[in-house]
Design an enzyme around this catalytic site. Structure first.
Site, PDB file in Angstrom:
ATOM      1  CG  LEU A  18      17.328 -50.133  77.638  1.00 36.84           C
ATOM      2  CD1 LEU A  18      18.757 -49.593  77.688  1.00 36.84           C
ATOM      3  CD2 LEU A  18      16.543 -49.653  78.847  1.00 36.84           C
ATOM      4  N   GLY A  19      14.806 -50.118  73.703  1.00 39.54           N
ATOM      5  CA  GLY A  19      14.266 -49.474  72.516  1.00 39.54           C
ATOM      6  C   GLY A  19      15.030 -49.889  71.279  1.00 39.54           C
ATOM      7  CE  LYS A  20      13.064 -53.011  67.007  1.00 33.64           C
ATOM      8  NZ  LYS A  20      13.749 -54.233  66.551  1.00 33.64           N
ATOM      9  N   GLY A  21      17.610 -49.038  68.248  1.00 33.03           N
ATOM     10  CA  GLY A  21      18.704 -48.184  67.819  1.00 33.03           C
ATOM     11  C   GLY A  21      18.666 -47.995  66.316  1.00 33.03           C
ATOM     12  CB  SER A  22      20.820 -46.102  64.001  1.00 34.26           C
ATOM     13  OG  SER A  22      22.069 -46.592  64.454  1.00 34.26           O
ATOM     14  CG  HIS A  23      22.692 -49.431  62.160  1.00 33.00           C
ATOM     15  ND1 HIS A  23      22.227 -49.139  60.893  1.00 33.00           N
ATOM     16  CD2 HIS A  23      23.499 -48.412  62.504  1.00 33.00           C
ATOM     17  CE1 HIS A  23      22.755 -48.001  60.487  1.00 33.00           C
ATOM     18  NE2 HIS A  23      23.519 -47.539  61.443  1.00 33.00           N
ATOM     19  N   GLY A  24      19.638 -51.756  65.143  1.00 28.85           N
ATOM     20  CA  GLY A  24      19.261 -52.929  65.915  1.00 28.85           C
ATOM     21  C   GLY A  24      18.565 -52.521  67.200  1.00 28.85           C
TER      22      GLY A  24
ATOM     23  CG  ASP B  89      21.956 -40.260  62.171  1.00 24.95           C
ATOM     24  OD1 ASP B  89      21.060 -39.567  61.651  1.00 24.95           O
ATOM     25  OD2 ASP B  89      21.767 -41.426  62.579  1.00 24.95           O
TER      26      ASP B  89
END
Length: 444
Positions: free
Chosen positions: A65-71, A200
């Protein structure tokens, strides 16, 4: 464009003295089970990693789905297809893990010994809202011992994608609704006991569910507790560049007003369609670009040109004024989130009344143009006023001037008395409602 994030693993914490030590839980569970911490009110499931592997097709590209803040984030199909969820992986480098473990070995529970994934579990196991947050479903440990989070799946992606990647960006009705929904989510955090400061807030952390409603997600940097609590006081500043409160330079500077500043940036992003920081513009900061325009009353200049201005320019005046108040350089002068919600509720009501205002504005413009023609031929009294530089100035009925024009020192549209008594009554009643929107000026 992407944004830089400050301090990832050392800046996430919870302020609950009964910390749920997930590091001690086994990653080799032989069965799925529901788990409760003795102080939790929310059921959090513990999955086996094999279940997550099967649910994501082995973390295949098709489920990405995409990139998160830490993975990375993957779509997962669980419970024989009955549950669609999002799986968030978390990975840390060996130096980061070494630092974290060395610190934890000699620590009695300060904020710096908690990873963002553990922090998100800790926060969302105690703070849950089915309408406002992207809620936690469960967790597991991967084969390397890193935590994997299972959260609610949001069908319509992020607000960032809607504003910046969509070929058909949302119109003003949806933007006002998104702003109000995010404001209510932040207020829910600030109103919890103890309060939660998100730290954040940004468009990529706002996700849109299947009903088209905006929800706040990614609680990896959130802090739960009062500002005088030990863990809050010892946690270094963290957040995303462009959204980060300039007053937040040390742990003691943190307050709910830090979230208010970030929300103000998000609101400017919603209004203008510009990134918080965009090096293609000068100045690159949306604050440095938009606030001077707002102070000069040039509200049309901050509208997203892809969708044009709303039919009632007072909506932009009110949104812009609120955003400018939220990003004030002095934290104490910023409104609370409850005040921001109240303000946006009034904007939403005004938006719902747009068809009436659209008709009134067209009539006013027609009369203004007619008045200009009479003035040019020297005929009679000018009733419509004059139109210069896209502004309409009032000659008669100045006592009915919109209060928001006074607050902003330079209104773009001004209401005036109409020759028809019924229409004049509508304007007067609408203006009386709008006076509740007036607040003090937003100069720093």
């Amino acid at each position: 464009m992407g944004f830089l994030s400050c301090n990832a693993e050392s800046a996430a914490a919870t302020c609950d003295s009964h910390y749920w030590d997930l590091k001690k839980r086994s990653s080799n569970s032989t069965r799925r089970r529901s788990t409760h911490h003795k102080h939790n009110l929310v059921e959090i499931r513990e999955f086996q990693f094999s279940e997550i592997l099967a649910a994501t097709g082995g973390f295949s590209a098709d489920s990405f789905l995409g990139k998160g803040s830490h993975g990375s984030v993957y779509k997962a199909t669980l419970d024989d297809g009955k549950l669609i969820a999002a799986v968030k992986t978390t990975k840390f480098s060996k130096p980061q893990l070494t630092t974290l473990r060395n610190h934890s070995a000699n620590c009695t529970g300060c904020a710096n010994c908690t990873s963002p994934a553990e922090n998100e579990i800790e926060i969302l196991s105690r703070v849950r809202n089915p309408r406002r947050f992207v809620n936690l479903i469960g967790f597991c440990n991967d084969s390397s011992g890193n935590l994997v989070l299972v959260v609610e799946y949001m069908l319509n992606g992020s607000l960032y994608d809607a504003l910046h990647s969509n070929t058909r960006p949302p119109g003003w009705n949806r933007r006002v609704r998104f702003a109000l929904q995010v404001a209510k989510a932040v207020l829910a955090l600030h109103s919890s006991n103890p309060p939660v400061i998100h730290r954040d807030i940004k468009s990529s952390n706002v996700l849109i569910d299947e009903k088209g409603k905006a929800r706040l997600g990614d609680f990896g940097l959130a802090l739960r507790g009062h500002v005088e609590d030990v863990r809050v006081k010892c946690t270094p500043p963290a957040g995303t560049m462009g959204y980060l409160d300039p007053c937040y330079l040390a742990p003691g500077d943190l307050s709910t007003k830090s979230d208010v500043f970030s929300f103000g940036i998000l609101l400017l992003e919603i209004i203008s369609g510009r990134n918080a920081i965009d090096l293609n513009y000068s100045p690159p900061s949306v604050v440095d670009w938009a606030v001077p325009l707002i102070k000069r009353g040039e509200f049309l200049g901050i509208c997203d040109r892809r969708i044009g201005r709303p039919s009632d320019m007072a909506i932009i005046r009110q949104l812009g004024t609120l955003a400018a108040k939220c990003v004030r350089s002095t934290a104490e002068k910023r409104p609370s989130m409850s005040e921001a919600v109240e303000w946006l509720e009034q904007v939403r009501k005004r938006m719902q009344a747009t068809p009436i205002w659209r008709g009134l504005r067209r009539r006013e413009e027609n009369e203004a143009e007619s008045g200009d023609r009479r003035e040019e031929v020297g005929g009679g009294i000018v009733r419509g006023g004059s139109r210069r530089n896209g502004k309409v100035s009032s000659v008669g009925g100045a006592e009915q001037e919109n209060e928001m024009s006074k607050a902003c020192n330079n209104g773009v549209w001004r209401s005036r008395s109409m020759p028809n008594g019924d229409v004049g009554g509508i304007i007067a009643r609408s203006l009386n409602r709008s006076r509740s929107m007036s607040m003090e000026g937003f100069a720093n």
